[in-house]
Design an enzyme around this catalytic site. Structure first.
Site, mmCIF file in Angstrom:
data_model
loop_
_atom_site.group_PDB
_atom_site.id
_atom_site.type_symbol
_atom_site.label_atom_id
_atom_site.label_comp_id
_atom_site.label_asym_id
_atom_site.label_seq_id
_atom_site.Cartn_x
_atom_site.Cartn_y
_atom_site.Cartn_z
ATOM 1 N N GLU A 47 21.865 3.733 36.336
ATOM 2 C CA GLU A 47 22.157 2.290 36.289
ATOM 3 C C GLU A 47 20.947 1.552 35.696
ATOM 4 O O GLU A 47 19.802 1.909 35.992
ATOM 5 C CB GLU A 47 22.396 1.805 37.729
ATOM 6 N N ASN A 110 26.601 -5.976 34.974
ATOM 7 C CA ASN A 110 25.883 -4.720 35.166
ATOM 8 C C ASN A 110 26.828 -3.633 34.645
ATOM 9 O O ASN A 110 27.841 -3.335 35.264
ATOM 10 C CB ASN A 110 25.570 -4.542 36.663
ATOM 11 N N LYS A 127 30.217 -3.252 36.592
ATOM 12 C CA LYS A 127 30.097 -3.029 38.050
ATOM 13 C C LYS A 127 30.866 -4.068 38.853
ATOM 14 O O LYS A 127 30.688 -5.278 38.647
ATOM 15 C CB LYS A 127 28.611 -3.054 38.432
ATOM 16 N N GLU A 146 21.381 -9.002 42.941
ATOM 17 C CA GLU A 146 22.483 -8.696 42.008
ATOM 18 C C GLU A 146 23.563 -9.768 42.042
ATOM 19 O O GLU A 146 24.179 -10.072 41.022
ATOM 20 C CB GLU A 146 23.093 -7.329 42.324
ATOM 21 N N CYS A 172 26.357 2.595 41.033
ATOM 22 C CA CYS A 172 25.560 2.472 42.253
ATOM 23 C C CYS A 172 26.362 2.109 43.488
ATOM 24 O O CYS A 172 27.031 2.945 44.063
ATOM 25 C CB CYS A 172 24.397 1.503 42.047
ATOM 26 N N ASN A 197 20.333 2.778 41.525
ATOM 27 C CA ASN A 197 18.976 2.387 41.924
ATOM 28 C C ASN A 197 19.083 2.049 43.405
ATOM 29 O O ASN A 197 19.584 0.965 43.759
ATOM 30 C CB ASN A 197 18.521 1.115 41.194
HETATM 31 N N1 CDV Z 1 21.832 -0.984 42.868
HETATM 32 C C1 CDV Z 1 22.591 -0.921 43.984
HETATM 33 O O1 CDV Z 1 23.777 -1.176 43.957
HETATM 34 N N2 CDV Z 1 21.936 -0.586 45.135
HETATM 35 C C2 CDV Z 1 22.563 -0.564 46.424
HETATM 36 C C3 CDV Z 1 21.574 -0.876 47.515
HETATM 37 C C4 CDV Z 1 21.144 -2.288 47.478
HETATM 38 C C5 CDV Z 1 22.153 -0.600 48.889
HETATM 39 C C6 CDV Z 1 23.224 0.769 46.730
HETATM 40 O O2 CDV Z 1 24.368 0.752 47.196
HETATM 41 O O3 CDV Z 1 22.608 1.816 46.560
#
Ligand code: CDV
Length: 327
Positions: A47, A110, A127, A146, A172, A197
């Site tokens: 990501e 994203n 996303k 975000e 993510c 991330n």
């Molecule tokens: N980049 C993300 O979406 N990170 C989230 C964190 C903030 C919990 C994740 O679900 O990994």
């Protein structure tokens, strides 16, 4: 025809705030070259793979924010990645911050794209599950903005006919939601590509910190099995600008088993030969959706956003999140 795709999951170590796009692209190209040597067809990057994870900082000036976004893909700085991938005959999946002009306004997403071996963008995902918050919360050790810097994706969870298979993407936080995979599973997805991330520390719920790696594997392995699909999860890992992030890049088979797992928190390529037909026996038996699903009984999933307590239930602590739930 062989339905084996050799996948390179290209974990990245930290990207510094002052690292330029061109420097990062050089790291991605190094991954491509290793992937070629190891016989890969497709390389999956994390990501927001072109910059540091900027939502950890509160910014008010839109120009400061927009410098982390791509206004075109490829651009002058990212073109070398496309050129080298095409020269090597590699497909790739890349996450980045996308600034688009659509419906008469500027929009921020994203985004992840799937690029085929000829260098054509054959799939795009934006996303949908945006974690974090939209206002500055100075009590946190670091921000997760975000919800401030992006709007939720508007493309759904599409599945693309590409590379001889059916390939979907998510990003993510999406990986934690069963709906993400099931919507793709219902389109016959055979491989889900995703980058992440994930900070080790979760400021609103520090009691989860010791479980970050476990939850990462848990959600991807269960989703792979329940939807009879490969899942390729790729981290940006390590201590990035003082914020430690989990690694755990992995390739998960439709059996739910990890077939490759990163062992560092740095730039590291893991590789697996993925037979796209491996999910067939599940799709024809325990997860034959057409035979066994009972969608009439799942209505609540799309009729409510948050939980709806049973009628007449004794109030529970979790009910406080359920005010405006039924749509
Ligand atoms: N980049 C993300 O979406 N990170 C989230 C964190 C903030 C919990 C994740 O679900 O990994």
């Amino acid at each position: 025809m062989s339905r084996i795709l050799t996948i390179g999951a290209a974990q990245l170590g930290p990207i510094a705030l002052d690292e330029t796009r061109s420097q990062v692209v050089e790291r991605l190209i190094a991954h491509l070259r290793t992937a070629k040597d190891r016989g890969c067809d497709l390389v999956v990057f994390p990501e927001l793979a072109l910059t540091t994870f900027f939502p950890r900082w509160f910014m008010q000036d839109q120009a400061d924010i927009d410098r982390f976004f791509e206004t075109e893909m490829p651009s002058a700085q990212t073109r070398p990645l496309f050129d080298e991938a095409r020269r090597l005959g590699l497909a790739f999946c890349l996450g980045y911050a996308e600034l688009a002009h659509e419906d008469g306004r500027t929009r921020h997403f994203n985004t992840a794209i799937l690029v085929d071996k000829q260098g054509a963008i054959v799939g795009k995902y934006r996303k949908i599950h945006l974690p974090g918050h939209d206002a500055h919360e100075p009590w946190r050790a670091f921000q997760h903005l975000e919800k401030r810097y992006f709007e939720p994706g508007n493309l759904g969870f599409p599945v693309f006919e590409a590379l001889g298979g059916r390939i979907g993407m998510c990003i993510c936080n999406d990986r934690r939601w069963p709906e993400t995979y099931r919507v793709m599973g219902l389109q016959g997805v055979e491989m889900v590509l995703l980058g992440y991330n994930t900070p080790v520390h979760n400021p609103p719920a520090p009691e989860h910190d010791r479980l970050g790696w476990f939850h990462n594997s848990l959600v991807m392995q269960s989703a792979a099995y329940q939807n009879a699909t490969w899942v390729v999860g790729v981290a940006k890992a390590g201590n990035e600008e003082g914020v430690p992030m989990i690694a755990g890049t992995q390739i998960v088979a439709p059996t739910g088993e990890q077939v490759a797992l990163a062992v560092t928190e740095e730039d590291e390529l893991i590789v697996a030969d993925c037979d796209l037909d491996l999910g067939l026996s599940y799709k024809r038996s325990v997860f034959d959706f057409a035979r066994h699903r009972e969608p009439e009984t799942y209505r609540l999933i799309v009729e409510t956003k948050g939980p709806v307590p049973p009628r007449g239930a004794i109030p529970m602590p979790s009910d406080k999140n359920s005010k405006e739930n039924r749509r």
